[in-house]
Design an enzyme around this catalytic site. Sequence first.
Site, mmCIF file in Angstrom:
data_model
loop_
_atom_site.group_PDB
_atom_site.id
_atom_site.type_symbol
_atom_site.label_atom_id
_atom_site.label_comp_id
_atom_site.label_asym_id
_atom_site.label_seq_id
_atom_site.Cartn_x
_atom_site.Cartn_y
_atom_site.Cartn_z
ATOM 1 N N GLY A 11 0.818 -1.209 0.000
ATOM 2 C CA GLY A 11 0.000 0.000 0.000
ATOM 3 C C GLY A 11 0.849 1.256 0.000
ATOM 4 N N ASN A 105 5.024 -5.284 6.254
ATOM 5 C CA ASN A 105 5.227 -6.654 6.732
ATOM 6 C C ASN A 105 5.522 -7.615 5.579
ATOM 7 O OD1 ASN A 105 2.823 -5.118 7.767
ATOM 8 N ND2 ASN A 105 3.235 -6.325 9.612
ATOM 9 N N THR A 133 4.483 1.918 6.157
ATOM 10 C CA THR A 133 3.084 1.501 6.238
ATOM 11 C C THR A 133 2.309 2.472 7.113
ATOM 12 O OG1 THR A 133 1.491 -0.188 6.943
ATOM 13 C CG2 THR A 133 3.601 -0.155 8.093
ATOM 14 N N ASP A 135 -0.281 1.642 8.512
ATOM 15 C CA ASP A 135 -0.819 0.806 9.592
ATOM 16 C C ASP A 135 0.044 0.868 10.847
ATOM 17 O OD1 ASP A 135 -2.689 0.104 7.740
ATOM 18 O OD2 ASP A 135 -2.053 -1.981 7.516
ATOM 19 N N ARG A 182 -5.277 -2.951 8.566
ATOM 20 C CA ARG A 182 -5.693 -4.336 8.345
ATOM 21 C C ARG A 182 -5.699 -5.185 9.611
ATOM 22 N NH1 ARG A 182 -2.065 -6.111 4.216
ATOM 23 N NH2 ARG A 182 -0.616 -6.785 5.816
ATOM 24 N N GLU A 237 -11.771 -0.358 10.102
ATOM 25 C CA GLU A 237 -12.385 -1.244 9.113
ATOM 26 C C GLU A 237 -12.163 -2.715 9.467
ATOM 27 O OE1 GLU A 237 -10.454 -0.502 5.379
ATOM 28 O OE2 GLU A 237 -8.515 -1.276 6.055
ATOM 29 N N GLN A 292 -6.745 8.582 2.706
ATOM 30 C CA GLN A 292 -6.209 8.826 4.038
ATOM 31 C C GLN A 292 -4.721 8.506 4.126
ATOM 32 O OE1 GLN A 292 -8.012 5.945 6.933
ATOM 33 N NE2 GLN A 292 -8.570 4.841 5.075
ATOM 34 N N ARG A 293 -4.222 7.674 3.242
ATOM 35 C CA ARG A 293 -2.831 7.257 3.352
ATOM 36 C C ARG A 293 -1.883 8.081 2.502
ATOM 37 N NH1 ARG A 293 -3.717 1.427 0.324
ATOM 38 N NH2 ARG A 293 -3.177 2.079 -1.795
#
Length: 402
Positions: A11, A105, A133, A135, A182, A237, A292-293
Amino acid sequence: MADLLVIQSGGCTAAMNASLAGVMRSAARSRRIARVLGSYRGVLGLLRGELIDLSEQRLDLDRVRHTPAALLGSARHRLLPDDIDRALDTIRRLDVRFVHVIGGNDSADTGHRLATAAAERGYELFVVTIPKTVDNDLPETDHTPGYGSAARFVAQAVMDAGRDTESISSVDPVKIIEIGGRDAGWLTIAAGVGRRDEQDAPHLMYIPETPFSVEGFLDDVQRTFDRHGRAVIALSEAVRDRNGVYIHANGSDLYTDSFGHRQLGGVAAMLCDRVAHDLGIKAKFDKPGTIQRMLTACHSTVDLDEAERLGTAAVERVLAGVTNRMVTLHRVSDDPYHCDIDDAHLHAIANRVRTVPAEFVTDDGHAITSAFRRYAEPLIGAALPDYPRLARRFITIPSSIV
């Protein structure tokens, strides 16, 4: 002299190209690196022979640094045994001796497989990955580039959405904001950074680390609505039930990548329907999705600076003979904020997840703690805006015309 290969994977983020700029600047200063090659669309470019000579392109690296997403293109592809043989064959034919994978990852898994396979085949290859990331879920590092900018977006978006709902709560009293991530709730809890008092959004937060119950959610919404006349909710999410099953995910083959990750999204819409049906309260949702990223309007200068520093450090390490490692950030101080650069073995990072520590959220899970605020505020860069709020003191209207 030998070639250096750089791959962008997974991503995309707002800071991903800053790491690429760091790699290119550092490589240009080395007499041991002949060319910097870029793999087009992640590791797929290496497998397809679609490589770009970045050294011959007169790129303005300051512009590269501020460009969102992945300049080289990205992909999600897990290397199979045959893939590794093909990838190493191309690497050997080009005399590539240095490899950087900018990713998370799964990208650490790619780097680990390449470094391990090269060593087993007796080919001298130095692989150092660069974390990326939104995340923020990579082990062995304080945080990941991309997170600071995305966290700033989430905090600002939820603040502003909260004021919108407050302004028009007589029409749209409940708003659910579905936030990415995620496996962990790092991005969702960033919504709490802009909350300064109980009137501010978000009033409720839900992250994957805490088992989610639709019935409990509805009770929380009703209680918050009764108290404030509105409810603004930051919702991951990836929320799961007590058995670890996603509340909502697309299970079709088309929306499942080669690492087995199902595409998430849609839980907010489902819960809005439940709020309306079960509670009789009108509910709307916002789902920023990929914006958003990578929204450059929310660039964190700290994020960009650290992303480039890690790109530079990665080149320094491969030139020093380091391999099968990821460059990492080690926090030295919160105030003044500073991180040193270190590195960790890819085996400790590949396909592993760092979840949100319990001490970063309150016992009910609906607010952040001061510990998380100390952690996150330096990462998002400049201070968030501080909006005023009117005192509701209404004038007295005379009983008769003066």
